[in-house]
Design an enzyme around this catalytic site. Structure first.
Site, short mmCIF file in Angstrom:
data_model
loop_
_atom_site.label_atom_id
_atom_site.label_comp_id
_atom_site.label_asym_id
_atom_site.label_seq_id
_atom_site.Cartn_x
_atom_site.Cartn_y
_atom_site.Cartn_z
CB THR A 130 -0.97 0.01 1.19
OG1 THR A 130 -1.57 1.46 1.36
CG2 THR A 130 -0.29 -0.48 2.59
CG ASP A 131 -1.17 4.89 -0.87
OD1 ASP A 131 -1.61 4.16 0.08
OD2 ASP A 131 -1.65 5.98 -1.21
CD GLU A 132 -3.34 3.54 4.03
OE1 GLU A 132 -3.34 3.36 5.40
OE2 GLU A 132 -4.34 3.26 3.70
CE LYS A 161 -0.28 -4.64 2.99
NZ LYS A 161 -0.71 -5.93 2.61
P1 NAD Z 1 -10.14 -7.12 2.74
O1 NAD Z 1 -10.07 -6.75 4.13
O2 NAD Z 1 -11.27 -7.03 2.08
O3 NAD Z 1 -9.81 -8.71 2.59
C1 NAD Z 1 -8.80 -9.33 3.10
C2 NAD Z 1 -8.94 -10.79 2.76
O4 NAD Z 1 -7.83 -11.50 3.65
C3 NAD Z 1 -9.96 -11.49 3.46
O5 NAD Z 1 -10.79 -12.24 2.47
C4 NAD Z 1 -9.90 -12.11 4.64
O6 NAD Z 1 -10.68 -13.29 5.05
C5 NAD Z 1 -8.30 -12.71 4.29
N1 NAD Z 1 -7.44 -12.74 5.46
C6 NAD Z 1 -7.22 -12.09 6.41
N2 NAD Z 1 -6.42 -12.70 7.39
C7 NAD Z 1 -6.06 -13.86 6.82
C8 NAD Z 1 -5.34 -15.01 7.19
N3 NAD Z 1 -4.47 -14.91 8.30
N4 NAD Z 1 -5.04 -15.96 6.41
C9 NAD Z 1 -5.74 -15.99 5.25
N5 NAD Z 1 -6.56 -14.88 4.62
C10 NAD Z 1 -6.85 -13.86 5.68
O7 NAD Z 1 -8.88 -6.41 1.97
P2 NAD Z 1 -8.70 -5.51 0.43
O8 NAD Z 1 -9.28 -4.14 0.81
O9 NAD Z 1 -9.37 -6.69 -0.25
O10 NAD Z 1 -7.20 -5.38 0.51
C11 NAD Z 1 -6.34 -6.64 -0.03
C12 NAD Z 1 -4.90 -6.24 -0.03
O11 NAD Z 1 -4.56 -5.03 -0.67
C13 NAD Z 1 -4.45 -6.14 1.57
O12 NAD Z 1 -3.14 -6.65 1.57
C14 NAD Z 1 -4.30 -4.47 1.58
O13 NAD Z 1 -3.32 -4.16 2.66
C15 NAD Z 1 -3.87 -4.09 0.11
N6 NAD Z 1 -4.16 -2.87 -0.45
C16 NAD Z 1 -5.52 -2.48 -0.10
C17 NAD Z 1 -5.89 -1.04 -0.59
C18 NAD Z 1 -7.37 -0.76 -0.41
O14 NAD Z 1 -7.44 0.64 -0.78
N7 NAD Z 1 -8.44 -1.69 0.07
C19 NAD Z 1 -5.03 -0.35 -1.10
C20 NAD Z 1 -3.72 -0.75 -1.48
C21 NAD Z 1 -3.32 -2.04 -0.92
P1 TYD Z 2 -10.60 4.53 4.76
O1 TYD Z 2 -11.55 3.92 3.82
O2 TYD Z 2 -10.63 3.84 6.06
O3 TYD Z 2 -9.18 4.19 4.07
P2 TYD Z 2 -7.56 4.64 4.43
O4 TYD Z 2 -7.52 5.07 5.88
O5 TYD Z 2 -6.93 3.49 4.59
O6 TYD Z 2 -7.32 5.74 3.57
O7 TYD Z 2 -10.74 5.94 4.78
C1 TYD Z 2 -10.44 7.00 3.70
C2 TYD Z 2 -10.45 8.33 4.24
O8 TYD Z 2 -11.67 8.60 4.92
C3 TYD Z 2 -9.43 8.71 5.47
O9 TYD Z 2 -8.90 9.81 5.02
C4 TYD Z 2 -10.44 8.56 6.70
C5 TYD Z 2 -11.50 8.88 6.24
N1 TYD Z 2 -12.85 8.55 6.89
C6 TYD Z 2 -13.90 9.14 7.56
O10 TYD Z 2 -13.86 10.51 7.38
N2 TYD Z 2 -15.14 8.77 7.96
C7 TYD Z 2 -15.08 7.49 8.37
O11 TYD Z 2 -16.08 7.02 8.73
C8 TYD Z 2 -13.98 6.63 7.71
C9 TYD Z 2 -14.20 4.86 7.66
C10 TYD Z 2 -12.75 7.12 7.15
#
Ligand code: NAD
Ligand code: TYD
Length: 347
Positions: A130-132, A161
């Site tokens: 992630t960019d974070e 991460k």
């Molecule tokens: P999500 O929380 O929707 O899904 C995570 C999945 O991992 C779930 O299906 C969960 O059951 C599984 N999981 C959790 N712990 C586990 C374990 N111990 N063993 C096996 N499976 C397990 O997450 P997402 O939003 O789909 O993100 C997926 C990946 O992408 C993550 O690694 C996250 O850090 C990365 N990512 C997400 C975002 C975003 O905006 N959502 C952005 C950049 C990177």
């Molecule tokens: P989020 O979807 O939790 O992603 P991330 O923290 O990984 O960027 O949040 C996106 C942005 O929205 C973040 O700046 C936090 C803000 N936010 C709110 O303002 N209210 C909320 O209830 C949540 C969940 C997030």
């Protein structure tokens, strides 16, 4: 350098989650010769409903925990061309409440997968990061995350991460593992669990419930449609250079308040639903990605605009009220109460 011809047997972890399930669908659609093992623990965020449209003999689901070496080794076959690791605890707010599970899954789990991949001779390891991990940017037009930006994780989520990235780097350096890493910004799209900002807004606004906006609402995130992220991962997986990091973004920076207003306008709901609540502790101010490397080196571009991606997302949530209802039941209610208390009405 590899290509999709050499990518027939793919092991995906976390493929029942939001991004992982979109990736599995895309993989099966785009590559008729590939076979996918989808390994997922089905935590609160994993949902078999996300996979129910996949009726394909080339997809095999295995329930298992990436922290369990025996389970991983049993499911990971010799001859696997690529392991793509999506499995993670992924929500910043939950990591603020309690970090232990983030360290376990995101750090220990990644090492278990790296070890198993080496033991089974897996061709390539893709770590979805992630960019974070690069922290928070100043509010200046010329400040962007580049692949060379320093690690400055600010939340337990991003720190875990970042630790996983270090373990991937060490596997490459020490054992010569073919590792590639992606760092993407905020994804949005169908099937995102409604604890994240965009689906939380959608599901609340659709029920005329208030939308909680943290702090002054001026924090900036760089949004990308989930399938665009998945296509970028495919490009990195098939054409990325071993040991490299690729930042992924759609050049789509927006303040949270603007995002909330777009959602309300698109749903025809009043802006009075916006409710400013206390800020997230340590809230990163701005994320903005420079995707020049993945664009020029791997010829990747996003297909969706913010408007088209948002329309698709809203339509999906409107047409899948049952999915949202199920996601919002049970443990979600306890989490919502803990996070927002009485401040923001019933989740
Ligand atoms: P999500 O929380 O929707 O899904 C995570 C999945 O991992 C779930 O299906 C969960 O059951 C599984 N999981 C959790 N712990 C586990 C374990 N111990 N063993 C096996 N499976 C397990 O997450 P997402 O939003 O789909 O993100 C997926 C990946 O992408 C993550 O690694 C996250 O850090 C990365 N990512 C997400 C975002 C975003 O905006 N959502 C952005 C950049 C990177
Ligand atoms: P989020 O979807 O939790 O992603 P991330 O923290 O990984 O960027 O949040 C996106 C942005 O929205 C973040 O700046 C936090 C803000 N936010 C709110 O303002 N209210 C909320 O209830 C949540 C969940 C997030």
């Amino acid at each position: 350098m590899t290509d999709m011809e050499n990518m027939r047997r793919i092991f995906v972890t976390g493929g029942a989650g939001f991004i992982g399930s979109a990736f599995v669908r895309l993989l099966l659609e785009e590559f008729p010769s590939c076979e996918v093992v989808n390994f997922d623990a089905l935590t609160y965020a994993g949902n078999l409903d996300n996979l129910k449209e996949i009726q394909d003999g080339r997809h095999r689901f295995v329930r298992g925990d990436i922290c369990d070496p025996a389970a991983v080794l049993a499911a990971l076959e010799e001859g696997t061309d690529c392991l793509v690791n999506f499995a993670a605890e992924s929500h910043v707010d939950r990591s603020i409440h309690s970090a232990a599970e983030f360290v376990r899954t995101n750090v220990l789990g990644t090492q278990v997968l790296l070890d198993a991949a080496r033991a089974k001779g897996v061709g390539r390891f893709v770590q979805v990061s992630t960019d974070e991990v690069m922290g928070s940017l100043p509010e200046r037009d010329d400040a962007f995350f580049k692949e060379s930006s320093p690690f400055e994780p600010n939340s337990p989520y991003s720190a875990s991460k970042a630790a996983a990235e270090h373990l991937c780097r060490a596997a490459r350096h020490t054992h010569g593992t073919d590792v590639v890493l992606t760092r993407c910004g905020n994804n949005y799209g169908p099937r995102q669990f409604p604890e994240k900002f965009l689906p939380l807004m959608l599901s609340n606004a659709m029920r005329d419930l208030p939308i909680p906006v943290y702090g002054d609402g001026r924090n900036v995130r760089d949004w990308i449609f989930v399938e665009d992220h998945c296509r970028a991962i495919l490009a990195v997986m098939s054409k990325g250079r071993a040991g490299e990091v690729y930042n992924i973004g759609a050049r789509n920076e927006r303040r949270n308040i603007e995002v909330a207003e777009s959602v309300l306008d698109a749903l025809g709901k009043p802006r009075t639903l916006l409710q400013f609540v206390k800020d997230r502790p340590g809230h990163d101010r701005r994320y903005a990605i420079d995707p020049a490397k993945v664009e020029t080196e791997l010829d990747w571009r996003p297909r969706e605009t913010w408007e088209s991606g948002l329309q698709k997302t809203i339509r999906w949530y409107q047409e899948n009220a049952e999915w949202v209802e199920r996601a919002r039941s049970g443990a979600y209610r306890d989490y919502y109460q803990k996070q927002y208390g009485q401040e923001v009405g019933a989740g």
